[in-house]
Scaffold this active site. Structure first.
Site, PDB file in Angstrom:
ATOM      1  N   ASP A  74      35.558  25.911  31.592  1.00  0.00           N
ATOM      2  CA  ASP A  74      35.966  26.714  30.433  1.00  0.00           C
ATOM      3  C   ASP A  74      34.762  27.602  30.065  1.00  0.00           C
ATOM      4  OD1 ASP A  74      38.135  25.289  31.035  1.00  0.00           O
ATOM      5  OD2 ASP A  74      38.562  24.651  28.961  1.00  0.00           O
ATOM      6  N   GLU A 128      43.225  28.821  36.786  1.00  0.00           N
ATOM      7  CA  GLU A 128      44.411  27.546  36.622  1.00  0.00           C
ATOM      8  C   GLU A 128      45.166  27.893  35.593  1.00  0.00           C
ATOM      9  OE1 GLU A 128      41.087  24.908  34.845  1.00  0.00           O
ATOM     10  OE2 GLU A 128      42.410  25.168  33.012  1.00  0.00           O
TER      11      GLU A 128
END
Length: 726
Positions: free
Chosen positions: A313, A383
């Site tokens: 992330d 994702e």
């Protein structure tokens, strides 16, 4: 405990002085649960925390023996001449260790099929040295007309074997072998998006994020090939890539991907101490760098590896990322390296060319082709997905106690995720608005399969329609670590539901699709074979199953490309819910692709101004309420033979719609005995498909013969029209 720490490292101990050579030996291992800041295995919000916190051994423990020279980490690095593919330059590397207290001279000998090479190496006491065979020094390592490893949709995943032996004073001291493939992976930024090329061929990445079992089991009691079965499922769905986010699998997993021509994106985990760099002390830094060394040494040999992500992330801080990059350079990592799975700027490396902007919850099919700012079908999604995917009825009954199956309660939420994903209310709200409120568990299960089918298919189709403005799509997720309502293409029991077959259809190499945004009929071709003079037909049927119009065109599609066949005129007067059937045939009339939609004259309308990182809400919804009134369909199922192929059975069936009504989401299954459990895993040629009145289709199913365990196989067929009322 201060030194032997870390879930993704390897440790080697010289036990020569401790081993009992005349009797049995016992290895005793003391393990500790991870502490707050440990770089451990974590499922973040994917699943509950395992009771044992995933402590313990999850990879092999090996006893290795050697003479005065030991071989470690053999690898073959390939430099392929692209685009000609006429020659490959191989570099062979390995570490040689001298565990003795005296110097040794080692003859290191290698072979790759008929190729032979050798060199002498001097090692000081306790010395470990990396030795290389370079093609400039060993011209026999320049191979003409090599067999190439390809991702499955581009060719065969060809493999070679390297054998190395270390000899001291004429006696073999150690011997290792390793399989490898000759291939070249590169990437470039195309209009800001990362585009991967394999062997000089641009490749649209279509994949899913992989979760290991919650307790790190690679074999389950009732699924002895659980890991291998999931790679077969991924290949069967026509996907080409699997992403490992911090759950780095064992060598057997990589071997399976090598053999099946599946690509792997690997890297570290988000939302955990792995990315809480401000809390790191020396131990965390050591664990991180030593873990990376081991993982790169393991992964670099496997042709299936596509890329390594140093962050998930977030990109690592500059100092840490530079340490990672130095290790990857030192160990000759042969594939692209990306700083994170996001578009965030890194201080130490180039722009990522990827995005991770959501959604992670339900969005309607039209989202993927109309969104221009978040996770729509543009760029490279590392994702993303439409969130909840409630499994079929049988799995719901397996995971929910009888008293909690209907109406929904908090037990359902227990099988969701963490943080923002503790329920599937966004999905069920849309389901109620679009299909009508469910009257029971069976009604809900079938409607949920319908909604999952259309949204998952639209996601993958959006990326195929926009190829190569869209360069990659990783569905979040491929599978689950435990029985779950969210984030999968097939459920924990390996039961393939509608999302599985939506993916399989959407990602078939030659595919016809409908664009929800501009009503174009698109022919997408992911193979290296062009197709000429194809007939593309579109038929529209009303809710009474009556054909209202037909449109067709002759179309040619280039290799590895997508083209618009025609724009479908919208019906001027038709039922609120109606059906679209697409068909592609060649000059001989052979069907090459078939695809069916249910559509609404009332569209889903998105409120993009209220988009968040996990969802874009709707201000109004499509109307599929008329589907609830579809009359029952008479489906006739005929077995037309079973073929035995080694340890696999291929059962062939013919299913006919003998009624006047369209049969929606026709589902075939095989049970063990008349009232037994469903035969799983199983790979159906197609399922959850639509049959027009009078239409028939032949469908094959593949399964391990041994999984029947001598029981009678009992096939059955059902559909949306019939099953909701059962």
């Amino acid at each position: 405990a201060d030194e032997v720490v870390g879930a993704y490292r390897d440790f080697e101990f010289n036990i020569s002085s401790a081993v009992n050579r005349s009797d049995s030996n016992l290895l005793q291992v003391e393990v500790f649960p991870p502490e707050k800041n440990d770089l451990a295995i974590t499922f973040v919000d994917w699943a509950p925390k395992p009771p044992d916190q995933n402590m313990g051994l999850w990879q092999e423990v090996e006893l290795r023996t050697s003479g005065p020279a030991a071989l470690r980490y053999p690898c073959v690095l390939t430099d392929l001449d692209v685009p000609s593919l006429k020659t490959a330059r191989l570099t062979v590397r390995a570490d040689i260790a001298n565990p003795t207290d005296h110097p040794v001279t080692v003859e290191l000998r290698g072979s790759i099929e008929r190729i032979r090479f050798s060199q002498q190496v001097k090692l000081a006491p306790q010395e470990i040295k990396t030795v290389s065979f370079l093609p400039d020094d060993f011209p026999q390592l320049v191979i003409d007309k090599p067999r190439i490893w390809w991702p499955w949709q581009l060719g065969r995943p060809e493999m070679y074997t390297l054998e190395l032996e270390a000899a001291v004073e004429g006696t073999v001291s150690d011997l290792v072998s390793v399989d490898f493939g000759i291939r070249q992976v590169n990437s470039r930024l195309e209009n800001g998006a990362r585009l991967f090329t394999v062997n000089g061929v641009d490749l649209l990445i279509l994949g899913g994020g992989y979760a290991p079992d919650l307790l790190q089991r690679r074999t389950l009691a009732d699924q002895p090939d659980w890991q291998a079965d999931q790679i077969r499922y991924l290949r069967d769905m026509n996907l080409n890539t699997v992403r490992l986010e911090g759950k780095l699998e064992d060598d057997a997993f990589y071997d399976l991907c090598d053999r099946h021509g599946i690509l792997v994106m690997a890297g570290w985990c988000c939302c955990s101490p792995w990315e809480q760099w401000k809390n790191w002390k020396q131990e965390q830094s050591t664990v991180a760098t030593e873990s990376l060394k081991y993982q790169i040494r393991r992964a670099r040999n496997h042709p299936s590896l596509l890329a390594w992500l140093n962050g998930s992330d977030n990109p690592p801080p500059e100092k840490i990322e530079q340490q990672y990059l130095a290790i990857e350079e030192q160990l000759k990592w042969p594939c692209p390296t990306i700083s994170s799975a996001t578009d965030k700027k890194s201080a130490a490396s180039e722009p990522t060319g990827v995005k991770m902007l959501g959604p992670y919850k339900w969005v309607p099919p039209i989202f993927w082709l109309t969104d221009k700012k978040t996770g729509g079908a543009w760029g490279f999604n590392t994702e993303v997905g439409p969130g909840a995917v409630p499994p079929p009825l049988e799995s719901l009954e397996a995971m929910l106690p009888a008293e909690h199956r209907w109406p929904m309660d908090k037990v359902w939420d227990f099988h969701c995720g963490g943080s923002e994903f503790k329920s599937i209310r966004d999905f069920t709200h849309a389901l109620d608005e679009r299909f009508g409120k469910s009257t029971g568990l069976a009604d809900f299960a079938w409607k949920a399969q319908a909604q999952a089918y259309e949204t998952i298919r639209a996601m993958y189709e959006g990326f195929r329609a926009n190829k190569f403005a869209a360069t990659g799509e990783i569905q979040w997720m491929l599978n689950n670590a435990w029985p779950s309502m969210i984030w999968h293409l097939y459920d924990y029991y390996l039961r393939p539901g509608a999302a599985y077959f939506a993916t399989k259809v959407a990602c078939e190499p030659l595919h016809v699709l409908y664009r929800y945004d501009n009503h174009a009929i698109v022919l997408a071709n992911d193979s290296l074979t062009p197709f000429k003079n194809l007939t593309v037909a579109a038929e529209i049927y009303d809710i009474a199953s009556q054909r209202q119009s037909r449109h067709e065109a002759t179309c040619t599609v280039a290799a590895n490309a997508a083209t618009t066949a025609f724009t479908l005129p919208q019906p001027e007067s038709i039922s609120t819910t109606y059906f679209l059937r697409l068909l592609v045939t060649d000059a001989a009339g052979k069907v090459l692709s078939v695809n069916s939609y249910w559509l609404s004259t009332k569209p889903d309308v998105l409120d993009f101004k209220k988009s968040t990182w996990n969802i874009t809400p709707c201000t109004s919804f499509a109307d599929y309420a008329q589907l609830a009134n579809l009359p029952p369909a008479q489906l006739n199922l005929e077995s037309i033979g079973i073929d035995q192929r080694d340890q696999e059975s291929v059962a062939n069936f013919r299913v006919t719609n003998a009624s006047d009504a369209i049969a929606l989401l026709v589902r075939l299954k095989i049970n063990k005995q008349a009232h037994g459990t469903e035969l799983l895993p199983i790979r159906w040629q197609d399922n959850y498909f639509m049959l027009l009145p009078g239409e028939k289709r032949e469908i094959a199913a593949r399964y391990r013969t041994s999984d029947l365990a001598g029981a009678e196989s009992v096939p059955s067929v059902d559909c949306f029209n019939n099953g909701r009322k059962s």
